[in-house]
Write a protein that holds these residues in place. Structure first.
Motif, PDB file in Angstrom:
ATOM      1  N   LEU A 193     -41.095  23.213  41.340  1.00 54.85           N
ATOM      2  CA  LEU A 193     -41.404  22.397  40.163  1.00 54.85           C
ATOM      3  C   LEU A 193     -42.833  21.856  40.210  1.00 54.85           C
ATOM      4  O   LEU A 193     -43.276  21.359  41.267  1.00 54.85           O
ATOM      5  CB  LEU A 193     -40.453  21.204  40.069  1.00 54.85           C
ATOM      6  N   TYR A 194     -43.490  21.940  39.089  1.00 51.10           N
ATOM      7  CA  TYR A 194     -44.743  21.232  38.872  1.00 51.10           C
ATOM      8  C   TYR A 194     -44.582  20.489  37.544  1.00 51.10           C
ATOM      9  O   TYR A 194     -45.050  20.922  36.507  1.00 51.10           O
ATOM     10  CB  TYR A 194     -45.940  22.197  38.824  1.00 51.10           C
ATOM     11  N   VAL A 195     -43.820  19.399  37.597  1.00 50.53           N
ATOM     12  CA  VAL A 195     -43.470  18.621  36.408  1.00 50.53           C
ATOM     13  C   VAL A 195     -43.868  17.173  36.659  1.00 50.53           C
ATOM     14  O   VAL A 195     -43.283  16.508  37.523  1.00 50.53           O
ATOM     15  CB  VAL A 195     -41.962  18.704  36.099  1.00 50.53           C
ATOM     16  N   TYR A 196     -44.846  16.697  35.899  1.00 51.41           N
ATOM     17  CA  TYR A 196     -45.390  15.370  36.168  1.00 51.41           C
ATOM     18  C   TYR A 196     -44.924  14.313  35.178  1.00 51.41           C
ATOM     19  O   TYR A 196     -44.822  14.561  33.977  1.00 51.41           O
ATOM     20  CB  TYR A 196     -46.920  15.418  36.150  1.00 51.41           C
ATOM     21  N   ASP A 197     -44.634  13.127  35.753  1.00 48.79           N
ATOM     22  CA  ASP A 197     -44.375  11.942  34.938  1.00 48.79           C
ATOM     23  C   ASP A 197     -45.715  11.326  34.525  1.00 48.79           C
ATOM     24  O   ASP A 197     -46.683  11.357  35.302  1.00 48.79           O
ATOM     25  CB  ASP A 197     -43.590  10.895  35.736  1.00 48.79           C
ATOM     26  N   PHE A 198     -45.743  10.776  33.313  1.00 49.50           N
ATOM     27  CA  PHE A 198     -46.923  10.047  32.829  1.00 49.50           C
ATOM     28  C   PHE A 198     -46.495   8.627  32.492  1.00 49.50           C
ATOM     29  O   PHE A 198     -45.384   8.399  32.006  1.00 49.50           O
ATOM     30  CB  PHE A 198     -47.485  10.713  31.568  1.00 49.50           C
ATOM     31  N   ASN A 199     -47.395   7.671  32.730  1.00 52.03           N
ATOM     32  CA  ASN A 199     -47.084   6.296  32.367  1.00 52.03           C
ATOM     33  C   ASN A 199     -47.403   6.044  30.893  1.00 52.03           C
ATOM     34  O   ASN A 199     -47.852   6.954  30.178  1.00 52.03           O
ATOM     35  CB  ASN A 199     -47.814   5.299  33.271  1.00 52.03           C
ATOM     36  N   GLU A 200     -47.196   4.821  30.449  1.00 48.78           N
ATOM     37  CA  GLU A 200     -47.393   4.507  29.033  1.00 48.78           C
ATOM     38  C   GLU A 200     -48.845   4.639  28.601  1.00 48.78           C
ATOM     39  O   GLU A 200     -49.139   4.861  27.425  1.00 48.78           O
ATOM     40  CB  GLU A 200     -46.887   3.091  28.732  1.00 48.78           C
ATOM     41  N   ASN A 201     -49.755   4.577  29.570  1.00 48.36           N
ATOM     42  CA  ASN A 201     -51.176   4.708  29.261  1.00 48.36           C
ATOM     43  C   ASN A 201     -51.643   6.156  29.227  1.00 48.36           C
ATOM     44  O   ASN A 201     -52.829   6.432  29.047  1.00 48.36           O
ATOM     45  CB  ASN A 201     -52.005   3.926  30.293  1.00 48.36           C
ATOM     46  N   GLY A 202     -50.694   7.086  29.417  1.00 48.26           N
ATOM     47  CA  GLY A 202     -51.036   8.503  29.347  1.00 48.26           C
ATOM     48  C   GLY A 202     -51.626   9.058  30.623  1.00 48.26           C
ATOM     49  O   GLY A 202     -52.277  10.110  30.608  1.00 48.26           O
ATOM     50  N   ARG A 203     -51.391   8.394  31.752  1.00 46.36           N
ATOM     51  CA  ARG A 203     -51.915   8.865  33.022  1.00 46.36           C
ATOM     52  C   ARG A 203     -50.796   9.443  33.882  1.00 46.36           C
ATOM     53  O   ARG A 203     -49.705   8.873  33.958  1.00 46.36           O
ATOM     54  CB  ARG A 203     -52.592   7.709  33.776  1.00 46.36           C
ATOM     55  N   PRO A 204     -51.059  10.589  34.550  1.00 43.98           N
ATOM     56  CA  PRO A 204     -50.032  11.186  35.413  1.00 43.98           C
ATOM     57  C   PRO A 204     -49.784  10.318  36.639  1.00 43.98           C
ATOM     58  O   PRO A 204     -50.712   9.718  37.192  1.00 43.98           O
ATOM     59  CB  PRO A 204     -50.644  12.537  35.798  1.00 43.98           C
ATOM     60  N   THR A 205     -48.545  10.232  37.058  1.00 41.08           N
ATOM     61  CA  THR A 205     -48.195   9.405  38.213  1.00 41.08           C
ATOM     62  C   THR A 205     -47.740  10.253  39.400  1.00 41.08           C
ATOM     63  O   THR A 205     -48.403  10.314  40.422  1.00 41.08           O
ATOM     64  CB  THR A 205     -47.105   8.400  37.839  1.00 41.08           C
ATOM     65  N   THR A 206     -46.596  10.943  39.240  1.00 42.21           N
ATOM     66  CA  THR A 206     -46.061  11.720  40.360  1.00 42.21           C
ATOM     67  C   THR A 206     -45.175  12.852  39.841  1.00 42.21           C
ATOM     68  O   THR A 206     -44.751  12.847  38.691  1.00 42.21           O
ATOM     69  CB  THR A 206     -45.229  10.814  41.296  1.00 42.21           C
ATOM     70  N   ASN A 207     -44.915  13.815  40.715  1.00 48.95           N
ATOM     71  CA  ASN A 207     -44.017  14.908  40.369  1.00 48.95           C
ATOM     72  C   ASN A 207     -42.629  14.323  40.118  1.00 48.95           C
ATOM     73  O   ASN A 207     -42.202  13.399  40.820  1.00 48.95           O
ATOM     74  CB  ASN A 207     -43.968  15.930  41.502  1.00 48.95           C
ATOM     75  N   ASN A 208     -41.907  14.852  39.113  1.00 50.14           N
ATOM     76  CA  ASN A 208     -40.653  14.256  38.667  1.00 50.14           C
ATOM     77  C   ASN A 208     -39.539  14.479  39.686  1.00 50.14           C
ATOM     78  O   ASN A 208     -38.907  15.538  39.727  1.00 50.14           O
ATOM     79  CB  ASN A 208     -40.267  14.841  37.309  1.00 50.14           C
ATOM     80  N   PHE A 209     -39.273  13.459  40.490  1.00 45.37           N
ATOM     81  CA  PHE A 209     -38.252  13.566  41.532  1.00 45.37           C
ATOM     82  C   PHE A 209     -36.846  13.606  40.939  1.00 45.37           C
ATOM     83  O   PHE A 209     -35.950  14.254  41.479  1.00 45.37           O
ATOM     84  CB  PHE A 209     -38.362  12.394  42.511  1.00 45.37           C
ATOM     85  N   THR A 210     -36.642  12.908  39.811  1.00 42.30           N
ATOM     86  CA  THR A 210     -35.304  12.849  39.211  1.00 42.30           C
ATOM     87  C   THR A 210     -34.848  14.231  38.753  1.00 42.30           C
ATOM     88  O   THR A 210     -33.691  14.624  38.970  1.00 42.30           O
ATOM     89  CB  THR A 210     -35.293  11.884  38.015  1.00 42.30           C
TER      90      THR A 210
END
Length: 329
Positions: A193-210
């Motif tokens: 997986l290369y699936v990233y979470d983004f915060n409300e400010n539109g910045r990537p945080t981390t690979n989606n562990f869930t």
């Protein structure tokens, strides 16, 4: 001699009539010429009406009346606990019975409709017709499915016409069963997986562990992609695939590339907060980089505050994405 004279007289008469006819045709019209008397009106007799029975309507009416007295029931179906993979044979058939107030209905025509092809989330169906046996049953064993899908197979009385009302009545009188086929790509060795979470400010945080955990809970061997730098988010899917392929080789069947981002700002009030996220997902074959499946899913969640609403939404969305990938790729 009399016969000759008569013949000559007849010929002269015909000639005279011909001349007169020619003269009448060639004579110019004269506005002062007295008009001919109108011809006597013809009496037109109306034909007697013939009553023709509408056999089509009668057949449709009879068909609908019969639908009210019959019942289609799934007697047995492939167990959803026994995994069926795309391009693999079904281990059990579907068996459906047809009964009415008198018991089993033999020689009854049943239409079967089941999913056979798809383009991402658009599914197409095929149909066939079967006739119940002496026990009022039909048995249907599908061919190996070319696609992964989580849908329904439908059995309904074959309509006697293409009239929308008849087709709808027939479909409403039918019955359904699960038609569940997992993607063969989800088998061992699984995927990355290369699936990233983004915060409300539109910045990537981390690979989606869930999402990763949901795939593992479904029995799929899955791990994070060997490239994890957020700079790859600016690269094309082909470039991400190529970078991972150089590292993992044939140690994976599929790769999921995507993002979980805010669709709109969170809504907060005295009752709590609502967060709406959208997942954009693309699944690639690690064999050649071809696209196996694409989907976009949006979900919302409301909770006591923005943080808890966001966590709830990410969890719900990840579960839906995992299910879509397993049965859509």
């Amino acid at each position: 001699m009399k016969k000759i004279y008569l013949k000559q007289a007849f010929l002269l008469t015909v000639s005279a009539i011909a001349v007169l006819g020619t003269s009448c045709v060639s004579a110019p019209k004269n506005s002062n010429t007295v008009q001919d008397e109108p011809a006597a009106e013809k009496t037109i007799k109306e034909p007697k009406s013939i009553t023709v029975q509408n056999t089509s309507n009668q057949a449709e009416k009879k068909f609908k009346e019969h639908l009210a007295s019959i019942e289609l029931k799934v007697v047995s179906a492939p167990s959803t606990k026994r995994t069926v993979y795309s391009k693999a044979a079904f281990k059990e058939p579907y068996v459906v019975s047809v009964t009415d107030e008198n018991g089993a209905v033999a020689d009854f025509n049943v239409t079967v409709s089941w999913p056979v092809s798809r383009t991402n989330d658009t599914i197409s169906y095929s149909t066939t017709q079967l006739i119940t046996d002496a026990d009022g049953k039909i048995t249907f064993l599908p061919e190996p499915s070319e696609i992964a899908v989580k849908d329904k197979i439908t059995f309904y009385p074959t309509p006697v016409s293409s009239s929308p009302s008849v087709v709808q009545a027939a479909f409403s009188a039918g019955t359904q069963a699960p038609f569940v086929v997992k993607s063969s790509a989800t088998q061992y060795p699984g995927g990355i997986l290369y699936v990233y979470d983004f915060n409300e400010n539109g910045r990537p945080t981390t690979n989606n562990f869930t999402l990763l955990q949901d795939l593992r809970n479904a029995g799929i061997n899955a791990g994070n992609a060997p490239v994890s730098d957020t700079s790859y988010l600016k690269k094309t899917n082909d470039e991400i695939y190529a970078a991972c392929k150089d590292i993992v080789g044939n140690a994976a069947n599929f790769m999921i590339i995507g993002t979980f981002q805010y669709s709109e700002p969170a809504v907060e009030n005295e009752n709590g907060a609502t967060v709406t996220l959208t997942a954009d997902i693309t699944c690639l074959s690690m064999k050649d980089g071809s696209t196996l499946y694409k989907t976009t899913i949006t979900d919302s969640a409301t909770d006591k505050n923005k943080w808890s609403a966001e966590q709830k939404c990410r969890s719900n969305l990840a579960e839906k994405v995992a299910d879509a990938v397993i049965y859509g790729m």
